[in-house]
Motif scaffolding. Structure first.
Motif, mmCIF file in Angstrom:
data_model
loop_
_atom_site.group_PDB
_atom_site.id
_atom_site.type_symbol
_atom_site.label_atom_id
_atom_site.label_comp_id
_atom_site.label_asym_id
_atom_site.label_seq_id
_atom_site.Cartn_x
_atom_site.Cartn_y
_atom_site.Cartn_z
ATOM 1 N N THR A 163 0.846 32.483 23.662
ATOM 2 C CA THR A 163 1.244 31.342 22.851
ATOM 3 C C THR A 163 0.747 30.058 23.518
ATOM 4 O OG1 THR A 163 3.347 31.034 24.007
ATOM 5 C CG2 THR A 163 3.332 32.556 22.125
ATOM 6 N N PRO B 296 1.009 38.914 23.989
ATOM 7 C CA PRO B 296 1.398 37.844 23.065
ATOM 8 C C PRO B 296 1.223 36.466 23.707
ATOM 9 C CG PRO B 296 3.336 38.875 24.003
ATOM 10 C CD PRO B 296 2.158 39.626 24.542
ATOM 11 N N TYR C 24 9.323 40.600 24.466
ATOM 12 C CA TYR C 24 8.917 41.819 23.768
ATOM 13 C C TYR C 24 8.850 43.014 24.712
ATOM 14 C CZ TYR C 24 7.573 38.701 19.954
ATOM 15 O OH TYR C 24 7.580 37.762 18.956
ATOM 16 N N ASP D 100 -0.314 44.931 23.778
ATOM 17 C CA ASP D 100 -0.797 43.627 23.323
ATOM 18 C C ASP D 100 -0.274 42.545 24.258
ATOM 19 O OD1 ASP D 100 -2.007 44.775 21.061
ATOM 20 O OD2 ASP D 100 -0.114 44.708 19.959
ATOM 21 N N SER E 116 7.351 38.361 28.854
ATOM 22 C CA SER E 116 7.620 38.224 27.426
ATOM 23 C C SER E 116 8.868 39.021 27.047
ATOM 24 C CB SER E 116 6.427 38.732 26.613
ATOM 25 O OG SER E 116 6.763 38.866 25.245
ATOM 26 N N PRO F 177 5.346 46.705 21.297
ATOM 27 C CA PRO F 177 3.890 46.500 21.164
ATOM 28 C C PRO F 177 3.063 47.546 21.910
ATOM 29 C CG PRO F 177 5.019 44.479 21.876
ATOM 30 C CD PRO F 177 5.964 45.615 22.071
#
Length: 349
Positions: free
Chosen positions: A229, A227, A51, A225, A49, A114
């Motif tokens: 999708t 994430p 992030y 976390d 990710s 995160p």
């Protein structure tokens, strides 16, 4: 320049742009040492990710590190079922130090990521100045000053009385337990304390075991976390090709990393094979080139170079080129081929 030549120019641009990003799934390492690297993490750029981009670093020796604003910290393990990372700070106090305290620095996390410090961490501070730090047994202090309860450092904590792995390591030094709510409070504590260490509570067994318990161990638990999708779930789906979730390093847009090449959805059924596309590209190239020169482009080495740069093409792309050929035939039926020679009949300005 006539419309046919304009169309050739357009097709030339399309062919130069249609080459897909090099397949990256094989470049995404799944381990660093003996630690598995799964989504949302990646140690190769474009994997996982965005992030968590550049958060984990794998050294040449196979050691994994977490990067934070306060430094790089060795990672001892990653749990994906109970999402957290376990790291250690070599500058923190450990059992071997005993009453000898080394200079340390406060551990911190970037609040824009995160990552969060787990509530399962406890912090022990040593030799704090009581002129600046409230060092008292917490139950007694909280009864007397309930409004200031959170500001005290508990000198009667269980961990101070039962230091993990070395209960008798401290002989002439004081200890108290305090949970800093922010990096600033941790920094302030270290200004008036000789050193500190972090202890996290490790779960032993599972919820089906009896008894269900936890044991203290040195280290810092950092929660994260995942994430998830719809795109990533489709990409990872075995029935859709078992791709690897990644991202475009320029735009951060989602990419499903496949062996054949990268796409924006899922791997299975999204690509025409390299051989099929090579033959198709050669036919189209021959058609274009022969129309103007009467020569077969397959005799030229450059055609092989152009086709070789294409690792795969989506079915939608092939259909688009097919439509282009149909349009080309319509154009040729209505206008003579002049091969770029401008005349009064094909002048555009």
């Amino acid at each position: 320049m006539d419309s046919f030549t304009s169309f050739l120019c357009l097709c030339s641009i399309i062919f130069q742009s249609i080459s897909l990003i090099e397949a990256q799934a094989s470049l995404c390492r799944t381990t660093c040492g003996d630690i598995p690297i799964n989504y949302p993490f990646g140690i190769d750029d474009g994997c996982g990710s965005p992030y968590y981009r550049h958060m984990l670093v794998c050294s040449d020796l196979g050691n994994l590190y977490l990067r934070t604003p306060s430094g790089r910290y060795p990672v001892h393990g990653i749990s994906y079922s109970d999402p957290h990372i376990l790291v250690t700070d070599p500058l923190m106090w450990n059992c071997r130090d005993g009453d000898h305290f080394r200079p340390t620095r406060p551990f911190s996390l970037d609040t824009s990521t995160p990552f969060t410090l787990s509530s399962q961490n406890d912090y022990l501070f040593f030799n704090c100045s009581e002129d600046y730090v409230i060092v008292e047994p917490k139950p007694i202090f909280c009864e007397r000053f309930p409004d200031r309860c959170d500001s005290s450092c508990d000198s009667a904590s269980y961990l101070c009385r039962h230091l993990p792995e070395c209960a008798d390591a401290l002989s002439a030094s004081s200890c108290c337990s305090y949970y800093p709510k922010a990096t600033d409070s941790l920094r302030l504590m270290l200004r008036y304390c000789a050193s500190y260490t972090s202890v996290y509570w490790k779960t032993v067994g599972s919820t089906t075991d009896s008894p269900y318990s936890q044991v203290p161990e040195y280290g810092i638990r950092v929660d994260f976390d995942v994430p998830v999708t719809t795109h990533c779930l489709q990409c990872q789906d075995p029935s859709k090709g078992s791709g690897t979730c990644g991202f475009d390093t320029q735009t951060h847009n989602f990419l499903c990393l496949c062996k054949e090449g990268n796409v924006t959805s899922y791997c299975k059924g999204m690509f025409v094979s390299r051989e099929i596309f090579h033959k198709f590209a050669m036919k189209v190239s021959n058609h274009f080139f022969f129309s103007c020169t009467g020569h077969d482009i397959s005799r030229h080495k450059r055609a092989g170079v152009i086709a070789g740069t294409v690792t795969g093409i989506s079915a939608a792309g092939a259909i688009g080129i097919g439509i282009g050929i149909w349009v080309l035939k319509k154009v040729r039926a209505k206008a003579p081929v002049t091969c770029g020679v401008q005349s009064n009949e094909n002048r555009i300005f």
